[in-house]
Design an enzyme around this catalytic site. Structure first.
Site, PDB file in Angstrom:
ATOM      1  N   ALA A  52       0.824  -1.215   0.000  1.00 46.85           N
ATOM      2  CA  ALA A  52       0.000   0.000   0.000  1.00 46.85           C
ATOM      3  C   ALA A  52       0.852   1.256   0.000  1.00 46.85           C
ATOM      4  O   ALA A  52       0.343   2.357   0.171  1.00 46.85           O
ATOM      5  CB  ALA A  52      -0.923  -0.010   1.214  1.00 46.85           C
ATOM      6  N   SER A  57       5.196   0.787   3.321  1.00 49.22           N
ATOM      7  CA  SER A  57       6.429   0.079   3.623  1.00 49.22           C
ATOM      8  C   SER A  57       6.287  -1.037   4.642  1.00 49.22           C
ATOM      9  O   SER A  57       6.971  -1.066   5.667  1.00 49.22           O
ATOM     10  CB  SER A  57       7.541   1.048   4.025  1.00 49.22           C
ATOM     11  OG  SER A  57       8.765   0.447   3.661  1.00 49.22           O
ATOM     12  N   SER A  86       7.429  -3.714   3.850  1.00 48.10           N
ATOM     13  CA  SER A  86       8.722  -4.380   3.635  1.00 48.10           C
ATOM     14  C   SER A  86       9.766  -3.880   4.638  1.00 48.10           C
ATOM     15  O   SER A  86      10.447  -4.687   5.288  1.00 48.10           O
ATOM     16  CB  SER A  86       9.208  -4.173   2.202  1.00 48.10           C
ATOM     17  OG  SER A  86       9.245  -2.804   1.870  1.00 48.10           O
ATOM     18  N   ASP A 134      12.785   4.241   3.945  1.00 44.79           N
ATOM     19  CA  ASP A 134      11.783   3.494   4.707  1.00 44.79           C
ATOM     20  C   ASP A 134      12.367   2.932   5.992  1.00 44.79           C
ATOM     21  O   ASP A 134      11.764   3.007   7.063  1.00 44.79           O
ATOM     22  CB  ASP A 134      11.213   2.357   3.852  1.00 44.79           C
ATOM     23  CG  ASP A 134      10.581   2.860   2.570  1.00 44.79           C
ATOM     24  OD1 ASP A 134      10.504   4.089   2.391  1.00 44.79           O
ATOM     25  OD2 ASP A 134      10.161   2.022   1.752  1.00 44.79           O
TER      26      ASP A 134
HETATM   27  P1  ADP Z   1       5.167  -2.140   0.712  1.00 40.84           P
HETATM   28  O1  ADP Z   1       6.505  -2.050   1.356  1.00 40.84           O
HETATM   29  O2  ADP Z   1       4.724  -0.858   0.097  1.00 40.84           O
HETATM   30  O3  ADP Z   1       4.116  -2.689   1.610  1.00 40.84           O
HETATM   31  P2  ADP Z   1       6.588  -4.035  -0.926  1.00 40.84           P
HETATM   32  O4  ADP Z   1       6.242  -4.701  -2.211  1.00 40.84           O
HETATM   33  O5  ADP Z   1       7.817  -3.248  -0.854  1.00 40.84           O
HETATM   34  O6  ADP Z   1       5.298  -3.176  -0.499  1.00 40.84           O
HETATM   35  O7  ADP Z   1       6.679  -5.132   0.203  1.00 40.84           O
HETATM   36  C1  ADP Z   1       5.625  -6.048   0.408  1.00 40.84           C
HETATM   37  C2  ADP Z   1       6.190  -7.449   0.553  1.00 40.84           C
HETATM   38  O8  ADP Z   1       6.805  -7.577   1.861  1.00 40.84           O
HETATM   39  C3  ADP Z   1       5.123  -8.525   0.549  1.00 40.84           C
HETATM   40  O9  ADP Z   1       4.790  -8.916  -0.775  1.00 40.84           O
HETATM   41  C4  ADP Z   1       5.799  -9.635   1.319  1.00 40.84           C
HETATM   42  O10 ADP Z   1       6.719 -10.316   0.492  1.00 40.84           O
HETATM   43  C5  ADP Z   1       6.606  -8.874   2.362  1.00 40.84           C
HETATM   44  N1  ADP Z   1       5.854  -8.753   3.628  1.00 40.84           N
HETATM   45  C6  ADP Z   1       5.489  -7.613   4.240  1.00 40.84           C
HETATM   46  N2  ADP Z   1       4.853  -7.868   5.410  1.00 40.84           N
HETATM   47  C7  ADP Z   1       4.808  -9.208   5.534  1.00 40.84           C
HETATM   48  C8  ADP Z   1       4.277 -10.115   6.520  1.00 40.84           C
HETATM   49  N3  ADP Z   1       3.673  -9.676   7.615  1.00 40.84           N
HETATM   50  N4  ADP Z   1       4.418 -11.440   6.304  1.00 40.84           N
HETATM   51  C9  ADP Z   1       5.037 -11.886   5.192  1.00 40.84           C
HETATM   52  N5  ADP Z   1       5.557 -11.100   4.247  1.00 40.84           N
HETATM   53  C10 ADP Z   1       5.448  -9.771   4.396  1.00 40.84           C
HETATM   54 MG    MG Z   2       8.327  -1.643   0.342  1.00 42.82          MG
END
Ligand code: ADP
Ligand code: MG
Length: 385
Positions: free
Chosen positions: A126, A129, A131, A175
């Site tokens: 969304a 972050s 990630s 981030d």
């Molecule tokens: P954002 O950082 O904007 O949310 P990103 O694509 O950079 O989007 O990161 C999202 C990715 O991080 C997910 O697809 C997954 O691989 C990983 N991730 C984030 N939170 C979790 C979680 N709680 N459990 C497992 N994987 C997660």
């Molecule tokens: Mg990210």
């Protein structure tokens, strides 16, 4: 889903058969202003939000790491040997936590094997972050459990190394810095070249304001999407202008850029150069007049991303336009773009009408219903239990 700390410890025991040694948590972030400036050695102004990722961890007596997530409750844990980890060797979400352990070891800090269960209230993909929240929770836990004594600033770089090299997403340092260095009531003004940062008071409540996130639920992809292409444009622009990074150009240099650069590269460069100036203006205005003065800078930032950097999308543009038409002081897309979230700054009193208008406009346009919530500058990563 987001567990209570007690439930997460119980879920860990259910998964791995023993109690965790502790729970660590790291927040997501919104970026107030400064988009795609981080990898151009420029300025950003994010803050840590109240949504966070929490991990339960127990150290093992060998070099095996097992990671599981409440997001995939039916999957077996992903298992890896710390001695066998190498760049690009892990697929899927486990690349984030395993990448952090790999990056810590690459930086000379030996980690113990561990079992790790991840849970999060940060919406994934969304632009908030999730990630970095995951990376920073693992980084701060592993730092403590291995007694490595790494500073928060270095841990941010370790999270970035994991994301760049193990996940393969060429993202900057913003981030992780927000997640590790953020504090309640403060934004983090970060110079991405020097790594220096300072907290800037951001008292939304005191000013009668609210910052609302509109998650468009259009998911972005950093590794495969236009993010990498924008990054390459910026590198090309810097090279053609004869500077190490676009940070080295000022608004006054743009006239020269118009003659040197092709039309598209010029617009990419103009976004970064003007955005850097807007971050500096935002910090100055926050000090002089408070958050109420930020509105016009947010509006200009969005226009620059929509027209010059071309990373917006119809859902983000609608969220921003409708918010401004309904009385918001400012609004812009936040995060890497191509989807994700917009932020809206408005008085507390105007927010319900703005929220209703955005929901209505999305429905009329045939977009997915957005997810809308307020965020406040919150505490950075730390141990919770
Ligand atoms: P954002 O950082 O904007 O949310 P990103 O694509 O950079 O989007 O990161 C999202 C990715 O991080 C997910 O697809 C997954 O691989 C990983 N991730 C984030 N939170 C979790 C979680 N709680 N459990 C497992 N994987 C997660
Ligand atoms: Mg990210």
């Amino acid at each position: 889903m987001s567990y209570s700390h007690l439930d997460l410890a119980a879920a860990f025991a259910g998964r791995f058969g023993n109690e965790p040694d502790g729970l660590w948590s790291a927040p997501g972030r919104v970026n107030v202003i400064g988009e795609h400036t981080d990898y151009n050695d420029g300025f950003v102004l994010p803050f840590a939000i109240q949504h966070s990722t929490t991990i339960a961890v127990a150290v093992r007596t060998n070099r095996i790491v097992r990671v599981a997530s409440t997001f995939a409750p039916d999957d077996d844990p992903v298992t890896a040997d710390l001695d066998a980890l190498e760049e690009g060797s892990v697929e899927g979400w486990a690349a984030y936590p395993l990448g952090v352990l790999w990056a810590l070891e690459q930086s000379g800090h030996r980690c113990p094997g561990m079992d790790l269960l991840v849970d999060s209230s940060v919406p994934v993909g969304a632009g908030l972050s999730s990630s970095a929240a995951l990376e920073c929770a693992v980084a701060i836990a592993a730092n403590e459990l291995s007694e490595a004594g790494v500073s928060r600033r270095e841990l941010a770089a370790i999270g970035q190394l994991a994301e760049n090299r193990m996940v393969g997403a060429p993202t900057g340092i913003m981030d992780q810095s927000a997640s590790l260095l953020g504090e309640a009531g403060q934004a983090v003004f970060l110079d991405c070249r020097s790594g220096d940062s300072r907290l800037v008071p951001l008292d939304l409540k005191g000013a009668g304001l609210e910052l609302m996130v509109i998650d468009t639920r259009v998911s972005h992809s950093h590794s495969t999407g236009g993010y990498a292409a924008r990054r390459r444009s910026c590198e090309r622009g810097a090279e053609m202008m004869g500077v190490a990074a676009l940070r080295d150009l000022s608004v006054g240099d743009l006239a020269e850029g118009a003659g040197v650069l092709d039309e598209e590269t010029f617009r990419r460069v103009r976004h970064v150069v003007t955005e850097n100036a807007r971050v500096e203006d935002a910090v100055q205005l926050l000090g002089a007049k408070g958050p109420v003065a930020l509105g016009p800078l947010l509006v200009a930032s969005h226009a620059s991303m929509r027209d010059d950097f071309e990373i917006s999308c119809p859902e983000l543009d609608t969220a921003v336009e409708v918010s401004l038409d309904t009385g918001a002081l400012g609004a812009r897309m936040t995060g890497g773009g191509f989807g994700g979230s917009a932020i809206v700054l408005a008085s507390v009193d105007d927010m319900p009408a703005i929220r209703a208008a955005v929901v209505r406009a999305f429905s009329v346009a045939g977009f997915r219903a957005p997810v809308i919530f307020s965020v406040l500058p919150s505490a950075g990563a730390g141990r919770v239990v």
